[in-house]
Design a protein around this motif. Sequence first.
Motif, PDB file in Angstrom:
ATOM      1  N   ALA A  92       0.828  -1.208   0.000  1.00 36.65           N
ATOM      2  CA  ALA A  92       0.000   0.000   0.000  1.00 36.65           C
ATOM      3  C   ALA A  92       0.866   1.263   0.000  1.00 36.65           C
ATOM      4  N   ASP A  93       1.980   1.223   0.729  1.00 36.87           N
ATOM      5  CA  ASP A  93       2.869   2.387   0.753  1.00 36.87           C
ATOM      6  C   ASP A  93       3.488   2.637  -0.613  1.00 36.87           C
ATOM      7  N   VAL A  94       3.878   1.573  -1.296  1.00 40.01           N
ATOM      8  CA  VAL A  94       4.451   1.722  -2.636  1.00 40.01           C
ATOM      9  C   VAL A  94       3.397   2.258  -3.602  1.00 40.01           C
ATOM     10  N   ALA A  95       2.180   1.741  -3.504  1.00 36.18           N
ATOM     11  CA  ALA A  95       1.095   2.226  -4.365  1.00 36.18           C
ATOM     12  C   ALA A  95       0.860   3.716  -4.141  1.00 36.18           C
ATOM     13  N   ALA A  96       0.866   4.139  -2.883  1.00 36.85           N
ATOM     14  CA  ALA A  96       0.662   5.554  -2.586  1.00 36.85           C
ATOM     15  C   ALA A  96       1.799   6.399  -3.143  1.00 36.85           C
ATOM     16  N   HIS A  97       3.028   5.903  -3.031  1.00 33.05           N
ATOM     17  CA  HIS A  97       4.181   6.635  -3.559  1.00 33.05           C
ATOM     18  C   HIS A  97       4.094   6.754  -5.077  1.00 33.05           C
ATOM     19  N   TRP A  98       3.611   5.715  -5.729  1.00 33.71           N
ATOM     20  CA  TRP A  98       3.461   5.737  -7.185  1.00 33.71           C
ATOM     21  C   TRP A  98       2.210   6.491  -7.630  1.00 33.71           C
TER      22      TRP A  98
END
Length: 212
Positions: A92-98
């Motif tokens: 989820a953190d990676v998705a938010a960063h992207w």
Amino acid sequence: MRALSVGERALLVELSDGTEAQALHAELLRRRASGALRVREIVPAARTVLLDGLDDPGRIGAELPGWDIPPLPPRAGAVLEVPVRYDGPDLADVAAHWGVPVAEVARIHSAAEFRVAFCGFAPGFGYLTGLPERYEVPRRATPRTSVPRGSVALAGPYTGVYPRASPGGWQLIGSTDLVLWDHARVPAALLSPGVRVRFMPRTAPTNPAAGT
């Protein structure tokens, strides 16, 4: 390009970026295979290449800046497929960063073809390049004391797979049962510089004995 002496028979060649380091590594391998270069070990890193076991490191160091280094050749050879369950705790953190939905992380990551730029950190650990620059992610502010074996992770421009449990600060996006390092296997490491890799999404547990 800058060549630095290391001991009596080695050179450390510094390049401006990883692409140049990979291109030089490929050219050095080509020259060694053709007999034009006598060297025992050629070890790439993020922005350097180490040549160890040279007969005349001074001469090679003086000649290197004048070499014609072609761009990294087209990717050839078989592709190592790594089955992945995109179930990592940092998904989820990676998705938010992207700036994308969580489900898009698996699609984006598995759509890319990767190449092992260099190895290090632990036996069998490869630093894989292949994602566009806009998908770079920072390391975690607080590293984990233990990352499970088989964790598929991102940090900066690289993707990596932890070959064994160890501390780590990379962003964990998935997991695989593929055994990347086995000292009883020849070769022991599945990942070595230049190997092509694709990550294959899986929803069911994989069979580590089969390696797929």
